[in-house]
Design an enzyme around this catalytic site. Structure first.
Site, PDB file in Angstrom:
ATOM      1  N   GLY A 169      39.155   6.566 -14.876  1.00  0.00           N
ATOM      2  CA  GLY A 169      39.365   5.711 -13.702  1.00  0.00           C
ATOM      3  C   GLY A 169      40.619   4.884 -13.722  1.00  0.00           C
ATOM      4  N   ALA A 225      42.647   0.988 -14.620  1.00  0.00           N
ATOM      5  CA  ALA A 225      42.701  -0.228 -15.435  1.00  0.00           C
ATOM      6  C   ALA A 225      43.725  -1.182 -14.830  1.00  0.00           C
ATOM      7  CB  ALA A 225      43.084   0.114 -16.869  1.00  0.00           C
ATOM      8  N   CYS A 269      52.246   5.296 -20.040  1.00  0.00           N
ATOM      9  CA  CYS A 269      52.186   6.364 -19.041  1.00  0.00           C
ATOM     10  C   CYS A 269      53.391   7.290 -19.103  1.00  0.00           C
ATOM     11  CB  CYS A 269      52.026   5.783 -17.632  1.00  0.00           C
ATOM     12  SG  CYS A 269      50.577   4.717 -17.465  1.00  0.00           S
TER      13      CYS A 269
END
Length: 289
Positions: A203, A205, A221
């Site tokens: 999901g 954060a 990322c």
């Protein structure tokens, strides 16, 4: 130590049966004599496990998600999938990697990692989870929403954008080609998902009061030319200036606990609005507590 997970693959969607009373009639006679293969329009029920004040070990939450997904897929086979699921929590400090994550984005030896490190089946690169970061794990059946992964990612981003705007008057945005939510060039929310048979897990954060220093040990990322940020950090920067016209500085007196509470309340409200679900609070399972 890196913990590996086996990948999960998607399969074709199926339709669900609606109440035959919803089928239109003509000249007093139903057009169909059996339940129609069409979608119901009522809001979907969503079981909510709300542990937003608790620090939950990543491995426990990860295993719990997978168990729920397996149960949901079995329910789908029996046409008994009646509710989605939303888990809200914080994590103890941990690094997680997505399916295609490169160890080149780690600034440490994986055999001597500063925190626990897990390789998961979600999409995306390496990220950090820790105290002060609110994590939402929606486990939803996209058959009841929209069977489009791009729509799902944009919807998760929309939840965060609305939260930042409505609660903190922050002008949040997307960046073309990148998943997540950004304010003033800094990434406040990271998103990584997995979908199996149209059931989502993992999901989003959102950095609220998060200590951002652990992000310095990774390339968050996989994006080297942009920084991460937090709600608290942006509020602090604007605490002495109201000239930006966005009202960010009006929250300088809010402490960390209040900031988490405000963000959590807004997250729940905006999630329900964007995904058109009604939440039903559920007790925390023993495996998490």
């Amino acid at each position: 130590m890196i913990v590996l997970a086996s990948p999960m693959f998607c399969s074709a969607p199926t339709w669900t049966l609606c109440n035959p009373s919803k089928v239109k009639q003509h000249s007093g006679t139903p057009i169909l004599r059996r339940p129609a293969l069409i979608r119901c329009q009522a809001k979907r029920c969503c079981d909510c496990y709300d542990m937003y004040k608790e620090l939950v070990p990543y491995a426990k939450a990860w295993s719990w998600q997978k168990a729920i997904v397996d149960k949901r897929k079995a329910q789908i086979e029996r046409d008994e999938d009646l509710a989605d699921t939303l888990i809200i929590l914080q994590h103890q400090p941990v690094y997680t990697l997505g399916t295609g994550s490169s160890e080149d984005n780690l600034h440490f030896d994986i055999k001597n990692a500063p925190f626990e490190l897990y390789r998961t089946e979600r999409g995306g690169e390496v990220t950090y989870h820790g105290p002060g970061q609110l994590v939402m794990y929606p486990i939803i059946n996209l058959r009841y929403h929209k069977m489009d992964l791009h729509w799902y990612l944009r919807s998760l981003e929309e939840v965060i954008i609305r939260v930042l705007s409505s609660s903190f008057s922050m002008e949040a945005s997307r960046i073309d080609g990148l998943t997540g939510v950004w304010v003033e060039g800094r990434k406040l929310a990271a998103i990584g998902i997995r979908v199996s048979q149209w059931v989502t897990y993992h999901g989003v954060a959102l950095n609220v009061t998060t200590d951002l220093s652990p992000f310095q040990q990774i390339v968050p990322c996989g994006i080297r030319d942009r920084q991460v940020g937090s709600i608290k950090g942006l509020l602090r920067e604007h605490s002495h200036s109201h000239s930006n016209g966005c009202g960010i500085g009006n929250h300088q007196d809010i402490d960390d606990v209040q900031l988490i509470d405000i963000t959590h309340t807004s997250l729940v409200e905006e999630f329900c609005e964007v995904f058109q679900v009604d939440l039903e609070c559920k007790p925390t399972p023993l495996l998490i507590s």
